[in-house]
Scaffold this motif. Structure first.
Motif, PDB file in Angstrom:
ATOM      1  N   GLU A 127      -3.872  -4.097 -11.686  1.00  0.00           N
ATOM      2  CA  GLU A 127      -3.460  -5.121 -10.375  1.00  0.00           C
ATOM      3  C   GLU A 127      -3.444  -4.016  -9.151  1.00  0.00           C
ATOM      4  O   GLU A 127      -3.203  -4.572  -8.282  1.00  0.00           O
ATOM      5  CB  GLU A 127      -1.952  -5.316 -10.868  1.00  0.00           C
ATOM      6  CG  GLU A 127      -1.575  -6.427 -11.642  1.00  0.00           C
ATOM      7  CD  GLU A 127      -0.322  -6.884 -11.896  1.00  0.00           C
ATOM      8  OE1 GLU A 127      -0.036  -7.936 -12.727  1.00  0.00           O
ATOM      9  OE2 GLU A 127       0.756  -6.067 -11.469  1.00  0.00           O
ATOM     10  N   THR A 128      -3.695  -2.829  -9.353  1.00  0.00           N
ATOM     11  CA  THR A 128      -4.022  -2.045  -8.109  1.00  0.00           C
ATOM     12  C   THR A 128      -5.287  -1.263  -8.030  1.00  0.00           C
ATOM     13  O   THR A 128      -5.762  -0.983  -9.014  1.00  0.00           O
ATOM     14  CB  THR A 128      -3.135  -0.779  -8.235  1.00  0.00           C
ATOM     15  OG1 THR A 128      -1.472  -1.195  -8.408  1.00  0.00           O
ATOM     16  CG2 THR A 128      -2.878   0.416  -7.273  1.00  0.00           C
ATOM     17  N   ASP A 129      -5.783  -1.132  -6.937  1.00  0.00           N
ATOM     18  CA  ASP A 129      -7.240  -0.702  -6.582  1.00  0.00           C
ATOM     19  C   ASP A 129      -6.999   0.312  -5.538  1.00  0.00           C
ATOM     20  O   ASP A 129      -5.689   0.464  -4.903  1.00  0.00           O
ATOM     21  CB  ASP A 129      -8.003  -1.937  -6.049  1.00  0.00           C
ATOM     22  CG  ASP A 129      -9.401  -1.533  -6.404  1.00  0.00           C
ATOM     23  OD1 ASP A 129      -9.669  -0.500  -6.774  1.00  0.00           O
ATOM     24  OD2 ASP A 129     -10.162  -2.470  -6.019  1.00  0.00           O
ATOM     25  N   THR A 130      -7.964   1.065  -5.244  1.00  0.00           N
ATOM     26  CA  THR A 130      -7.861   1.954  -4.191  1.00  0.00           C
ATOM     27  C   THR A 130      -9.137   2.060  -3.287  1.00  0.00           C
ATOM     28  O   THR A 130     -10.333   1.496  -3.780  1.00  0.00           O
ATOM     29  CB  THR A 130      -7.984   3.397  -5.042  1.00  0.00           C
ATOM     30  OG1 THR A 130      -9.235   3.546  -5.721  1.00  0.00           O
ATOM     31  CG2 THR A 130      -6.749   3.784  -6.063  1.00  0.00           C
ATOM     32  N   TYR A 157      -3.494   3.111  -2.335  1.00  0.00           N
ATOM     33  CA  TYR A 157      -3.340   2.297  -3.435  1.00  0.00           C
ATOM     34  C   TYR A 157      -2.838   1.020  -3.132  1.00  0.00           C
ATOM     35  O   TYR A 157      -1.615   0.997  -2.315  1.00  0.00           O
ATOM     36  CB  TYR A 157      -2.495   3.001  -4.468  1.00  0.00           C
ATOM     37  CG  TYR A 157      -2.759   4.347  -5.237  1.00  0.00           C
ATOM     38  CD1 TYR A 157      -3.494   4.350  -6.148  1.00  0.00           C
ATOM     39  CD2 TYR A 157      -2.760   5.597  -4.376  1.00  0.00           C
ATOM     40  CE1 TYR A 157      -3.726   5.499  -6.923  1.00  0.00           C
ATOM     41  CE2 TYR A 157      -2.989   6.750  -4.941  1.00  0.00           C
ATOM     42  CZ  TYR A 157      -3.593   6.797  -6.265  1.00  0.00           C
ATOM     43  OH  TYR A 157      -3.993   7.900  -6.988  1.00  0.00           O
ATOM     44  N   LEU A 158      -3.575  -0.023  -3.287  1.00  0.00           N
ATOM     45  CA  LEU A 158      -3.270  -1.388  -2.564  1.00  0.00           C
ATOM     46  C   LEU A 158      -3.284  -2.303  -3.973  1.00  0.00           C
ATOM     47  O   LEU A 158      -4.003  -2.347  -5.129  1.00  0.00           O
ATOM     48  CB  LEU A 158      -4.651  -1.912  -1.773  1.00  0.00           C
ATOM     49  CG  LEU A 158      -4.929  -1.033  -0.874  1.00  0.00           C
ATOM     50  CD1 LEU A 158      -6.429  -1.165  -0.335  1.00  0.00           C
ATOM     51  CD2 LEU A 158      -3.917  -1.069   0.327  1.00  0.00           C
ATOM     52  N   SER A 159      -2.213  -3.270  -3.776  1.00  0.00           N
ATOM     53  CA  SER A 159      -2.129  -4.335  -4.524  1.00  0.00           C
ATOM     54  C   SER A 159      -1.592  -5.615  -3.722  1.00  0.00           C
ATOM     55  O   SER A 159      -0.949  -5.321  -2.665  1.00  0.00           O
ATOM     56  CB  SER A 159      -1.081  -4.141  -5.702  1.00  0.00           C
ATOM     57  OG  SER A 159      -0.967  -5.085  -6.849  1.00  0.00           O
ATOM     58  N   ALA A 217       0.687  -1.207  -0.275  1.00  0.00           N
ATOM     59  CA  ALA A 217       0.027  -0.066  -0.223  1.00  0.00           C
ATOM     60  C   ALA A 217       1.001   1.287   0.073  1.00  0.00           C
ATOM     61  O   ALA A 217       1.745   1.169   0.486  1.00  0.00           O
ATOM     62  CB  ALA A 217      -0.870   0.032   1.115  1.00  0.00           C
ATOM     63  N   ILE A 218       0.400   2.249  -0.575  1.00  0.00           N
ATOM     64  CA  ILE A 218       1.056   3.708  -0.666  1.00  0.00           C
ATOM     65  C   ILE A 218      -0.035   4.845  -0.648  1.00  0.00           C
ATOM     66  O   ILE A 218      -1.426   4.478  -1.438  1.00  0.00           O
ATOM     67  CB  ILE A 218       1.871   3.897  -1.852  1.00  0.00           C
ATOM     68  CG1 ILE A 218       2.841   4.921  -1.513  1.00  0.00           C
ATOM     69  CG2 ILE A 218       1.136   3.977  -2.929  1.00  0.00           C
ATOM     70  CD1 ILE A 218       4.171   5.178  -2.470  1.00  0.00           C
TER      71      ILE A 218
END
Length: 233
Positions: free
Chosen positions: A90-93, A102-104, A9-10
């Motif tokens: 590949e990334t969701d929020t 921002y999660l993957s 996550a960021i």
């Protein structure tokens, strides 16, 4: 072999309207030639993932630190891959506690669950100044600071910012007067340092945080002398 769920996550402030400034990050990397500003726990093993044909004898100095040129190359690559990752499927929020995360990730048996997760994990090796310049919040475990666009209540982070600004923008400090306004600022987010006996303040801190500050290698240096006199009785 069982699989583990791994998540990278960021974060940025949830109400941020400007796009993430990846180009500014790249420019900052060019200006940040100090390898120590990059956050590597084990430069040799971590750089092996980021430098093509990595060779410790070529890419690290006698102290095991990467050269400025290697650091710049790594920084640019990390930012390029992060930009690609955050724009990928590949990334969701999600939004939580004033942050947009921002999660993957996914299930893993030891390898990386996604390329995007790798890119996000690698981004946390960047200097804090570079992450901030792009618009990220390096540590989203703490309440969001008002300086990052949060309209909510004042936080501990805000008070540290305020004290730093108050002292840093004064040409001279005036001793006791400075202590008073600093104490009042702290009192807006914590128990006021001047409202009770020092021993009571120490006891309340211990109860509030669940540990005695004299047992902490960092905080012990800030506990007043009375503890050394009374604590050992």
């Amino acid at each position: 072999m069982s699989a583990d769920m791994l998540t990278a996550a960021i974060a940025v402030p949830a109400d941020r309207t400007k796009p993430i400034d990846f180009e500014r990050g790249r420019l900052m990397v060019e200006e940040t030639a100090d390898p120590e500003s990059f956050r590597f726990d084990d430069p040799e093993s971590q750089l092996e993932e980021l430098v093509e044909d990595f060779d410790p004898d070529m890419h690290l100095d006698a102290e095991g630190e990467p050269s400025p040129e290697v650091i710049k190359r790594v920084g640019r690559r990390v930012i390029d891959e992060l930009e690609e990752a955050l724009n990928s499927s590949e990334t969701d929020t999600i939004e939580v506690a004033g942050y947009r995360l921002y999660l993957s990730g996914g299930l893993s048996s030891g390898d990386s669950p996604t390329d995007a997760a790798d890119a996000i994990w690698h981004a946390h090796h960047l200097p804090v100044t570079v992450l901030l310049a792009m618009g990220f919040i390096p540590d989203c475990r703490r309440p969001l600071s008002r300086s990052n666009g949060n309209p909510g209540p004042v936080t501990d982070t805000d008070i540290v910012d305020a004290i730093a600004l108050g002292l840093g923008t004064k040409p001279e400090w005036s001793g006791a007067d400075e202590l008073e306004w600093i104490a009042n600022a702290i009192g807006s987010v914590r128990p006021h340092p001047g409202d009770r006996d020092p021993a009571e303040y120490h006891t309340e801190f211990t109860e509030r945080h669940g540990f005695d500050p004299v047992d902490d290698n960092f905080l012990i240096g800030y506990v007043s002398q009375y503890d050394n006199q009374e604590g050992g009785d």
